[in-house]
Motif scaffolding. Structure first.
Motif, PDB file in Angstrom:
ATOM      1  N   ARG A   1      -0.806  12.979   2.468  1.00 61.32           N
ATOM      2  CA  ARG A   1      -0.972  11.838   1.601  1.00 61.32           C
ATOM      3  C   ARG A   1      -2.348  11.240   1.924  1.00 61.32           C
ATOM      4  O   ARG A   1      -2.728  11.135   3.082  1.00 61.32           O
ATOM      5  CB  ARG A   1       0.124  10.814   1.898  1.00 61.32           C
ATOM      6  CG  ARG A   1       0.327   9.769   0.817  1.00 61.32           C
ATOM      7  CD  ARG A   1       1.653   9.071   1.035  1.00 61.32           C
ATOM      8  NE  ARG A   1       1.678   8.413   2.338  1.00 61.32           N
ATOM      9  CZ  ARG A   1       1.226   7.172   2.562  1.00 61.32           C
ATOM     10  NH1 ARG A   1       0.726   6.452   1.581  1.00 61.32           N
ATOM     11  NH2 ARG A   1       1.287   6.645   3.768  1.00 61.32           N
ATOM     12  N   LEU A   2      -3.114  10.892   0.897  1.00 60.91           N
ATOM     13  CA  LEU A   2      -4.459  10.356   1.102  1.00 60.91           C
ATOM     14  C   LEU A   2      -4.512   8.874   0.718  1.00 60.91           C
ATOM     15  O   LEU A   2      -4.118   8.493  -0.382  1.00 60.91           O
ATOM     16  CB  LEU A   2      -5.459  11.126   0.229  1.00 60.91           C
ATOM     17  CG  LEU A   2      -6.892  10.601   0.241  1.00 60.91           C
ATOM     18  CD1 LEU A   2      -7.560  10.885   1.576  1.00 60.91           C
ATOM     19  CD2 LEU A   2      -7.702  11.227  -0.878  1.00 60.91           C
ATOM     20  N   ILE A   3      -4.961   8.045   1.634  1.00 61.04           N
ATOM     21  CA  ILE A   3      -5.241   6.647   1.309  1.00 61.04           C
ATOM     22  C   ILE A   3      -6.760   6.533   1.140  1.00 61.04           C
ATOM     23  O   ILE A   3      -7.510   6.709   2.101  1.00 61.04           O
ATOM     24  CB  ILE A   3      -4.730   5.687   2.398  1.00 61.04           C
ATOM     25  CG1 ILE A   3      -3.206   5.810   2.527  1.00 61.04           C
ATOM     26  CG2 ILE A   3      -5.120   4.240   2.055  1.00 61.04           C
ATOM     27  CD1 ILE A   3      -2.604   4.941   3.613  1.00 61.04           C
ATOM     28  N   PRO A   4      -7.227   6.284  -0.097  1.00 59.69           N
ATOM     29  CA  PRO A   4      -8.683   6.247  -0.323  1.00 59.69           C
ATOM     30  C   PRO A   4      -9.327   5.130   0.492  1.00 59.69           C
ATOM     31  O   PRO A   4      -8.702   4.110   0.786  1.00 59.69           O
ATOM     32  CB  PRO A   4      -8.800   5.958  -1.824  1.00 59.69           C
ATOM     33  CG  PRO A   4      -7.474   6.310  -2.400  1.00 59.69           C
ATOM     34  CD  PRO A   4      -6.467   6.024  -1.327  1.00 59.69           C
ATOM     35  N   SER A   5     -10.575   5.331   0.867  1.00 61.56           N
ATOM     36  CA  SER A   5     -11.275   4.303   1.640  1.00 61.56           C
ATOM     37  C   SER A   5     -11.960   3.314   0.697  1.00 61.56           C
ATOM     38  O   SER A   5     -12.323   3.637  -0.435  1.00 61.56           O
ATOM     39  CB  SER A   5     -12.320   4.958   2.542  1.00 61.56           C
ATOM     40  OG  SER A   5     -13.284   5.595   1.758  1.00 61.56           O
ATOM     41  N   LEU A   6     -12.112   2.090   1.183  1.00 59.03           N
ATOM     42  CA  LEU A   6     -12.861   1.029   0.506  1.00 59.03           C
ATOM     43  C   LEU A   6     -12.451   0.854  -0.965  1.00 59.03           C
ATOM     44  O   LEU A   6     -11.326   0.501  -1.250  1.00 59.03           O
ATOM     45  CB  LEU A   6     -14.357   1.290   0.650  1.00 59.03           C
ATOM     46  CG  LEU A   6     -14.834   1.449   2.127  1.00 59.03           C
ATOM     47  CD1 LEU A   6     -16.190   2.077   2.193  1.00 59.03           C
ATOM     48  CD2 LEU A   6     -14.796   0.110   2.829  1.00 59.03           C
ATOM     49  N   ASN A   7     -13.389   1.040  -1.906  1.00 62.11           N
ATOM     50  CA  ASN A   7     -13.053   0.822  -3.312  1.00 62.11           C
ATOM     51  C   ASN A   7     -12.786   2.121  -4.070  1.00 62.11           C
ATOM     52  O   ASN A   7     -12.947   2.193  -5.277  1.00 62.11           O
ATOM     53  CB  ASN A   7     -14.165   0.027  -4.012  1.00 62.11           C
ATOM     54  CG  ASN A   7     -15.451   0.802  -4.076  1.00 62.11           C
ATOM     55  OD1 ASN A   7     -15.661   1.707  -3.286  1.00 62.11           O
ATOM     56  ND2 ASN A   7     -16.305   0.461  -5.008  1.00 62.11           N
TER      57      ASN A   7
END
Lengths: 97, 97, 97, 97, 97, 97, 97
Positions: D4-10
């Motif tokens: 599962r990927l949690i995107p960074s910043l915006n």
């Protein structure tokens, strides 16, 4: 019938000082002595507004003799006279005797 | 049937002043006298919002005669008349008699 | 079955106004009269967040008739209709009768 | 075993919506109806920090159907599925029925 | 004798995760399954100072598994091991099981 | 008759230090020993105004011996002497015995 | 007779660490072990002034062993010794045993 120009924002209206190429007695001056690119401040804008809306005044004032960069500036003709407009940040400094 | 344009943000609507190329008596004027690129401010935008969200008003106002840069501006045709839009920062200054 | 688009940030959804090339009576109009590149604002974004996190609202609103730049904008097709997305800063002004 | 990927910043993780090129009955759809480049928001970053250190949240949220620009985005493969990462500012808008 | 590196400002030291090209039993894996460019965060900088001088901490932390962009990063060799330095803004996201 | 120049904003007027290419006794010095590009600060500007309108003073002061970058700077001739103008940010450092 | 240099603003004076290419016993070391581009911080500037005029101190301090980027930096010769100047933002990190 010449119009008067009030520069906008941080612009400065300059009348360039053309160094005499001859002395009063008619002797030609060597080219080197005419190298200094200077002018008289004729009018200044009200300044630019900073990020917070306050005016940042122009760094030179009417009557100052200023050192100009070799390039840049916008030629403006008012009546018979030729002037130049510069951003105040482009002016290199003020000259004093 | 011409529409009225309210410029957005810091834009300024200009009607260029075309200098007469002949005098009223029909004498052709020399080209040099028509060099000044000026215009009348017809309408101004509400200004841009600074970083803190406050409006920074446009530096010129309706009715001002302004000196325009040689290049730039967007041509707009409203009804039969031709106008130009400039960012207020591109306007070089205001002209006064 | 057409979807509704809510533009993001400071984007504006525009339906371009195509000027009639013929009158109702079928007379062809000269090309020049169709030069004005205008459109109707269909939807606007919530605005961009400034440096301090506060929303800076979009400068135009739904229903406005706006003057558009000659170039730019992103074509979007929703159902059978063609729209264009512009940043609110690219919109030249609002048109009024 | 897919991660599962949690995107960074915006950044925003998007699963593109591939329009069916055939109907259920097997009839080929004309190419034009598949032009809308849209996707489903799978995950969003925590936002970028403004100049004063406060988080500016991402403008879209998980589950949103979004309109994507024609170019840009970074392809990411998680398990067998293909996703795309976009900066939230690149997302053109959200689509609603 | 290997040295320890504390990245400066918003830099992040990454040890790339090299996917096994064979299974434990010696079967070669197809190339496609090794596409994910990921790494382990070994050390992070103290963050960059914002315009007001306050530290903006790095968005990832030691031990995070992160998704890396295809290009960029600076190779660093510490002892026998190869690492990469990235700006925290270049890291695409964090990976979770 | 030489004029005095007060540099504008963050500009610094420098008189370059020309290393002797011979010793007093007339022995030619090897070229390498003349590599250091340094100068004396003759005058400094009042500084630039920050976003909030406050002056940020120039980082060097009159009388400082400074290390100069290999390129850049504007040549200025005042009377018979040659000077150089630099932005204070371009000055590499101050030299002390 | 060597001069001491105090770097300006956020500049850092570095003395590069040249790895021995032979052991003390005279055995040539393989090239790979000399890859780490590091240096000792000899002096740091006072920092740059932020938008609000406050000094943002340099991120490294005298005596630190730092990792340097492969390119960049300005060569400076003080007396017989060769140094390099870097902006503190260009320094990749600090090295610790």
């Amino acid at each position: 019938m010449a119009k008067r120009l009030i520069p906008s924002l941080n612009r400065v209206l300059i009348e360039k000082i053309v160094p005499p190429s001859k002395t009063n007695a008619g002797i030609l001056l060597p080219e080197k002595s005419s190298k200094l690119n200077s002018g008289k401040v004729v009018a200044v804008g009200a300044g630019t507004r900073g990020k917070d809306g306050k005016l940042i005044p122009v760094a030179v004032k009417e009557g100052d003799t200023v050192l100009l960069p070799e390039y840049g500036g916008t030629e403006v003709k008012l009546g018979d006279k030729e002037y130049h407009l510069y951003r105040d940040d482009d002016i290199l400094g003020t000259l004093h005797d």
